[in-house]
Design a protein around this motif. Sequence first.
Motif, PDB file in Angstrom:
ATOM      1  N   THR A  33     -27.446  26.533  52.220  1.00 50.88           N
ATOM      2  CA  THR A  33     -26.170  27.252  52.147  1.00 50.88           C
ATOM      3  C   THR A  33     -25.345  26.656  51.011  1.00 50.88           C
ATOM      4  O   THR A  33     -25.406  25.450  50.765  1.00 50.88           O
ATOM      5  CB  THR A  33     -25.385  27.149  53.469  1.00 50.88           C
ATOM      6  OG1 THR A  33     -26.202  27.607  54.539  1.00 50.88           O
ATOM      7  CG2 THR A  33     -24.110  27.991  53.416  1.00 50.88           C
ATOM      8  N   PHE A  34     -24.601  27.503  50.324  1.00 45.72           N
ATOM      9  CA  PHE A  34     -23.724  27.052  49.239  1.00 45.72           C
ATOM     10  C   PHE A  34     -22.281  27.360  49.606  1.00 45.72           C
ATOM     11  O   PHE A  34     -21.971  28.433  50.126  1.00 45.72           O
ATOM     12  CB  PHE A  34     -24.072  27.774  47.938  1.00 45.72           C
ATOM     13  CG  PHE A  34     -23.093  27.499  46.809  1.00 45.72           C
ATOM     14  CD1 PHE A  34     -23.135  26.303  46.113  1.00 45.72           C
ATOM     15  CD2 PHE A  34     -22.138  28.441  46.461  1.00 45.72           C
ATOM     16  CE1 PHE A  34     -22.238  26.051  45.076  1.00 45.72           C
ATOM     17  CE2 PHE A  34     -21.236  28.196  45.439  1.00 45.72           C
ATOM     18  CZ  PHE A  34     -21.287  26.999  44.741  1.00 45.72           C
ATOM     19  N   SER A  35     -21.396  26.406  49.326  1.00 46.78           N
ATOM     20  CA  SER A  35     -19.982  26.615  49.617  1.00 46.78           C
ATOM     21  C   SER A  35     -19.124  26.088  48.471  1.00 46.78           C
ATOM     22  O   SER A  35     -19.431  25.048  47.877  1.00 46.78           O
ATOM     23  CB  SER A  35     -19.599  25.900  50.915  1.00 46.78           C
ATOM     24  OG  SER A  35     -18.189  25.918  51.104  1.00 46.78           O
ATOM     25  N   VAL A  60     -12.494  36.447  45.310  1.00 44.50           N
ATOM     26  CA  VAL A  60     -13.506  35.457  45.652  1.00 44.50           C
ATOM     27  C   VAL A  60     -13.961  34.764  44.366  1.00 44.50           C
ATOM     28  O   VAL A  60     -13.922  35.343  43.279  1.00 44.50           O
ATOM     29  CB  VAL A  60     -14.705  36.118  46.375  1.00 44.50           C
ATOM     30  CG1 VAL A  60     -15.385  37.145  45.483  1.00 44.50           C
ATOM     31  CG2 VAL A  60     -15.705  35.079  46.856  1.00 44.50           C
ATOM     32  N   SER A  61     -14.402  33.527  44.507  1.00 47.72           N
ATOM     33  CA  SER A  61     -14.907  32.783  43.368  1.00 47.72           C
ATOM     34  C   SER A  61     -16.142  33.457  42.773  1.00 47.72           C
ATOM     35  O   SER A  61     -17.090  33.782  43.491  1.00 47.72           O
ATOM     36  CB  SER A  61     -15.270  31.356  43.805  1.00 47.72           C
ATOM     37  OG  SER A  61     -16.065  30.718  42.831  1.00 47.72           O
ATOM     38  N   HIS A  62     -16.134  33.621  41.455  1.00 46.22           N
ATOM     39  CA  HIS A  62     -17.316  34.188  40.790  1.00 46.22           C
ATOM     40  C   HIS A  62     -18.502  33.244  40.912  1.00 46.22           C
ATOM     41  O   HIS A  62     -19.658  33.668  40.883  1.00 46.22           O
ATOM     42  CB  HIS A  62     -17.018  34.488  39.321  1.00 46.22           C
ATOM     43  CG  HIS A  62     -16.600  33.297  38.527  1.00 46.22           C
ATOM     44  ND1 HIS A  62     -15.425  32.625  38.753  1.00 46.22           N
ATOM     45  CD2 HIS A  62     -17.213  32.631  37.511  1.00 46.22           C
ATOM     46  CE1 HIS A  62     -15.319  31.606  37.911  1.00 46.22           C
ATOM     47  NE2 HIS A  62     -16.381  31.588  37.154  1.00 46.22           N
ATOM     48  N   ASP A  63     -18.237  31.930  41.076  1.00 48.91           N
ATOM     49  CA  ASP A  63     -19.330  30.970  41.269  1.00 48.91           C
ATOM     50  C   ASP A  63     -20.040  31.228  42.597  1.00 48.91           C
ATOM     51  O   ASP A  63     -21.269  31.127  42.689  1.00 48.91           O
ATOM     52  CB  ASP A  63     -18.792  29.537  41.251  1.00 48.91           C
ATOM     53  CG  ASP A  63     -18.204  29.156  39.901  1.00 48.91           C
ATOM     54  OD1 ASP A  63     -18.657  29.715  38.882  1.00 48.91           O
ATOM     55  OD2 ASP A  63     -17.288  28.317  39.864  1.00 48.91           O
ATOM     56  N   VAL A  64     -19.281  31.564  43.628  1.00 50.86           N
ATOM     57  CA  VAL A  64     -19.878  31.868  44.927  1.00 50.86           C
ATOM     58  C   VAL A  64     -20.704  33.154  44.840  1.00 50.86           C
ATOM     59  O   VAL A  64     -21.814  33.229  45.387  1.00 50.86           O
ATOM     60  CB  VAL A  64     -18.788  31.992  46.017  1.00 50.86           C
ATOM     61  CG1 VAL A  64     -19.363  32.521  47.315  1.00 50.86           C
ATOM     62  CG2 VAL A  64     -18.126  30.640  46.251  1.00 50.86           C
ATOM     63  N   LEU A  65     -20.187  34.135  44.140  1.00 50.95           N
ATOM     64  CA  LEU A  65     -20.946  35.376  43.943  1.00 50.95           C
ATOM     65  C   LEU A  65     -22.275  35.082  43.250  1.00 50.95           C
ATOM     66  O   LEU A  65     -23.324  35.599  43.631  1.00 50.95           O
ATOM     67  CB  LEU A  65     -20.140  36.368  43.101  1.00 50.95           C
ATOM     68  CG  LEU A  65     -18.892  36.969  43.743  1.00 50.95           C
ATOM     69  CD1 LEU A  65     -18.097  37.766  42.718  1.00 50.95           C
ATOM     70  CD2 LEU A  65     -19.270  37.867  44.924  1.00 50.95           C
ATOM     71  N   ARG A  66     -22.195  34.244  42.236  1.00 46.27           N
ATOM     72  CA  ARG A  66     -23.380  33.920  41.427  1.00 46.27           C
ATOM     73  C   ARG A  66     -24.435  33.167  42.233  1.00 46.27           C
ATOM     74  O   ARG A  66     -25.605  33.560  42.266  1.00 46.27           O
ATOM     75  CB  ARG A  66     -22.914  33.082  40.229  1.00 46.27           C
ATOM     76  CG  ARG A  66     -23.999  32.525  39.337  1.00 46.27           C
ATOM     77  CD  ARG A  66     -23.324  31.849  38.145  1.00 46.27           C
ATOM     78  NE  ARG A  66     -24.182  30.858  37.551  1.00 46.27           N
ATOM     79  CZ  ARG A  66     -23.821  30.093  36.519  1.00 46.27           C
ATOM     80  NH1 ARG A  66     -22.614  30.235  35.997  1.00 46.27           N
ATOM     81  NH2 ARG A  66     -24.652  29.196  36.019  1.00 46.27           N
ATOM     82  N   VAL A  67     -24.038  32.095  42.917  1.00 50.73           N
ATOM     83  CA  VAL A  67     -25.015  31.282  43.646  1.00 50.73           C
ATOM     84  C   VAL A  67     -25.499  32.008  44.902  1.00 50.73           C
ATOM     85  O   VAL A  67     -26.649  31.864  45.308  1.00 50.73           O
ATOM     86  CB  VAL A  67     -24.434  29.896  43.999  1.00 50.73           C
ATOM     87  CG1 VAL A  67     -25.478  29.048  44.720  1.00 50.73           C
ATOM     88  CG2 VAL A  67     -23.965  29.179  42.739  1.00 50.73           C
ATOM     89  N   ASN A  68     -24.639  32.829  45.482  1.00 45.91           N
ATOM     90  CA  ASN A  68     -25.042  33.535  46.694  1.00 45.91           C
ATOM     91  C   ASN A  68     -26.131  34.572  46.432  1.00 45.91           C
ATOM     92  O   ASN A  68     -26.820  35.010  47.352  1.00 45.91           O
ATOM     93  CB  ASN A  68     -23.836  34.204  47.364  1.00 45.91           C
ATOM     94  CG  ASN A  68     -24.083  34.474  48.837  1.00 45.91           C
ATOM     95  OD1 ASN A  68     -24.625  33.635  49.550  1.00 45.91           O
ATOM     96  ND2 ASN A  68     -23.718  35.664  49.289  1.00 45.91           N
ATOM     97  N   GLU A  69     -26.296  34.945  45.167  1.00 43.49           N
ATOM     98  CA  GLU A  69     -27.422  35.830  44.827  1.00 43.49           C
ATOM     99  C   GLU A  69     -28.748  35.127  45.082  1.00 43.49           C
ATOM    100  O   GLU A  69     -29.764  35.769  45.365  1.00 43.49           O
ATOM    101  CB  GLU A  69     -27.321  36.273  43.368  1.00 43.49           C
ATOM    102  CG  GLU A  69     -26.173  37.245  43.117  1.00 43.49           C
ATOM    103  CD  GLU A  69     -26.054  37.661  41.659  1.00 43.49           C
ATOM    104  OE1 GLU A  69     -26.886  37.193  40.845  1.00 43.49           O
ATOM    105  OE2 GLU A  69     -25.143  38.436  41.325  1.00 43.49           O
ATOM    106  N   VAL A 179     -22.223  21.796  48.276  1.00 46.97           N
ATOM    107  CA  VAL A 179     -20.792  22.064  48.143  1.00 46.97           C
ATOM    108  C   VAL A 179     -20.360  21.758  46.716  1.00 46.97           C
ATOM    109  O   VAL A 179     -20.571  20.647  46.218  1.00 46.97           O
ATOM    110  CB  VAL A 179     -19.970  21.198  49.128  1.00 46.97           C
ATOM    111  CG1 VAL A 179     -18.480  21.441  48.939  1.00 46.97           C
ATOM    112  CG2 VAL A 179     -20.379  21.511  50.563  1.00 46.97           C
ATOM    113  N   GLU A 180     -19.750  22.738  46.080  1.00 50.28           N
ATOM    114  CA  GLU A 180     -19.231  22.537  44.720  1.00 50.28           C
ATOM    115  C   GLU A 180     -17.730  22.311  44.773  1.00 50.28           C
ATOM    116  O   GLU A 180     -16.992  23.059  45.419  1.00 50.28           O
ATOM    117  CB  GLU A 180     -19.533  23.757  43.840  1.00 50.28           C
ATOM    118  CG  GLU A 180     -19.039  23.586  42.409  1.00 50.28           C
ATOM    119  CD  GLU A 180     -19.256  24.820  41.550  1.00 50.28           C
ATOM    120  OE1 GLU A 180     -18.495  25.004  40.575  1.00 50.28           O
ATOM    121  OE2 GLU A 180     -20.182  25.608  41.852  1.00 50.28           O
TER     122      GLU A 180
END
Length: 256
Positions: A33-35, A60-69, A179-180
């Motif tokens: 999981t990424f957060s 929402v954070s674009h980083d979360v969108l990116r890693v959640n892919e 976690v970032e």
Amino acid sequence: MLILVVGVGQHVGKTKVAEEIVKAFKEEGFAVTFSKPLSTLNAFYHAKAFERILEVEEFVSHDVLRVNELVKSEEGFEVLNPVFSLLLPIDLESVDWNTASLDSPIFQTAIIRVEKSTYVVEPVSRFVKSFFERIEGILRKREFSRVEIDEVDDLLLSGRELSNDILRKLKRKSEVLVVESSGNLAYPNEESLEADRVVIVTPGKYFVCDGERYRRAAEIAGRLMYLRCEDVVEILKPKRGYENIKNLIKMELLNH
């Protein structure tokens, strides 16, 4: 296992590192999981990221969108990214050419989302009109509250406290939780300091530190709410850095 990714300086590539960690553990068969508990987006300086949130119509954070892919988590953005702030450019003419406002992130904050609650920071007349108009479509599709500038600090503080509980629950549900941190913060919230390993990203080189050692250094540095990673690494003085993040992951994380 909780892995915290932090950066010495701004824009050093924390998200790319987080992606590589996620990929490596997924390839080994782990549930990952990424957060990103806290995130801030400046719409003027990060135009592509701004376009992305307009596209998905989410604050929402674009980083979360990116890693959640990669992760394909079933958790909602309010869990993976519980606190999000959107900064818009200030119309200097509207604030009587108060140029000091350009140095104040709080004054530039237009939107705050804490979990599922959205807040618009008044007065919106201080923003460049065309930028605010672009987010009105998102606002029309949700309920939101209006707050004043002097309420922003308390709102972000309460959001940070809430994010601790959310991160604690994510950790219990995940074999590996990556976690970032946000910007150059030494840690995004108190719960993230319970990391087993901390990956420190610097320009062109990567270091890893035992979580307990990193916590002790943060304590010595003052464990402030907005403690900089720079203040912690000056105490840690980490050694044996890697120029290739994949080598670090293989030697220091997968074999841990």
